[in-house]
Write a protein that holds these residues in place. Structure first.
Motif, PDB file in Angstrom:
ATOM      1  N   MET A   1       0.817  -1.201   0.000  1.00  0.00           N
ATOM      2  CA  MET A   1       0.000   0.000   0.000  1.00  0.00           C
ATOM      3  C   MET A   1       0.854   1.254   0.000  1.00  0.00           C
ATOM      4  O   MET A   1       0.469   2.239  -0.601  1.00  0.00           O
ATOM      5  CB  MET A   1      -0.915   0.035   1.222  1.00  0.00           C
ATOM      6  N   ALA A   2       1.943   1.209   0.688  1.00  0.00           N
ATOM      7  CA  ALA A   2       2.773   2.407   0.793  1.00  0.00           C
ATOM      8  C   ALA A   2       4.244   2.016   0.688  1.00  0.00           C
ATOM      9  O   ALA A   2       4.899   1.766   1.697  1.00  0.00           O
ATOM     10  CB  ALA A   2       2.496   3.108   2.115  1.00  0.00           C
ATOM     11  N   PRO A   3       4.757   1.949  -0.551  1.00  0.00           N
ATOM     12  CA  PRO A   3       6.171   1.588  -0.711  1.00  0.00           C
ATOM     13  C   PRO A   3       7.064   2.513   0.107  1.00  0.00           C
ATOM     14  O   PRO A   3       6.859   3.721   0.146  1.00  0.00           O
ATOM     15  CB  PRO A   3       6.422   1.773  -2.210  1.00  0.00           C
ATOM     16  N   ALA A   5       7.230   2.616   3.336  1.00  0.00           N
ATOM     17  CA  ALA A   5       6.691   2.912   4.666  1.00  0.00           C
ATOM     18  C   ALA A   5       7.475   2.136   5.722  1.00  0.00           C
ATOM     19  O   ALA A   5       7.929   1.026   5.480  1.00  0.00           O
ATOM     20  CB  ALA A   5       5.222   2.537   4.731  1.00  0.00           C
ATOM     21  N   ASP A   9       4.633   2.467  10.418  1.00  0.00           N
ATOM     22  CA  ASP A   9       3.573   2.989   9.559  1.00  0.00           C
ATOM     23  C   ASP A   9       2.664   1.869   9.055  1.00  0.00           C
ATOM     24  O   ASP A   9       1.440   1.996   9.051  1.00  0.00           O
ATOM     25  CB  ASP A   9       4.155   3.734   8.361  1.00  0.00           C
ATOM     26  N   VAL A  10       3.273   0.762   8.643  1.00  0.00           N
ATOM     27  CA  VAL A  10       2.507  -0.377   8.151  1.00  0.00           C
ATOM     28  C   VAL A  10       1.612  -0.926   9.258  1.00  0.00           C
ATOM     29  O   VAL A  10       0.437  -1.223   9.030  1.00  0.00           O
ATOM     30  CB  VAL A  10       3.440  -1.471   7.581  1.00  0.00           C
ATOM     31  N   MET A  13      -1.334   1.428   9.693  1.00  0.00           N
ATOM     32  CA  MET A  13      -2.313   1.277   8.617  1.00  0.00           C
ATOM     33  C   MET A  13      -3.134   0.011   8.811  1.00  0.00           C
ATOM     34  O   MET A  13      -4.357   0.021   8.638  1.00  0.00           O
ATOM     35  CB  MET A  13      -1.612   1.254   7.258  1.00  0.00           C
TER      36      MET A  13
END
Length: 65
Positions: A1-3, A5, A9-10, A13
Motif C-alpha cells: 500500500m505504501a512503498p 513505509a 507505519d505499516v 495502517m
C-alpha cells in the motif's frame, strides 16, 4: 500500500483497516456479496459504463485473512 513505509507505519495502517468503525467501513469478503457486486456490474451495462459484463474473476473469492 505504501512503498517505503516504515514497519511502524505499516502496523498503524493495518490497525486502521482492522478497526472498521473508525473508518466507517464494513469489510466483508467479496464472495459474500457477489450477487450485489454483479448487480452493480449489470447496472453499469444498463447505463453504458461497461460494454460487457466484467469477468467473474474480478470478484476475489478467497476469505479475508
Amino acid at each position: 500500500m505504501a512503498p517505503g513505509a516504515s514497519a511502524e507505519d505499516v502496523k498503524s495502517m493495518a490497525t486502521l483497516i482492522r478497526s472498521n468503525e473508525r473508518l466507517a467501513m464494513s469489510l466483508v469478503p467479496a464472495n459474500d456479496v457477489r450477487n450485489e457486486i454483479e448487480a452493480v456490474y449489470k447496472a453499469g451495462i444498463d447505463v453504458g459504463y461497461f460494454p460487457a459484463l466484467p469477468s467473474s474473476a474480478t470478484v476475489y473469492g478467497k476469505p479475508i485473512p
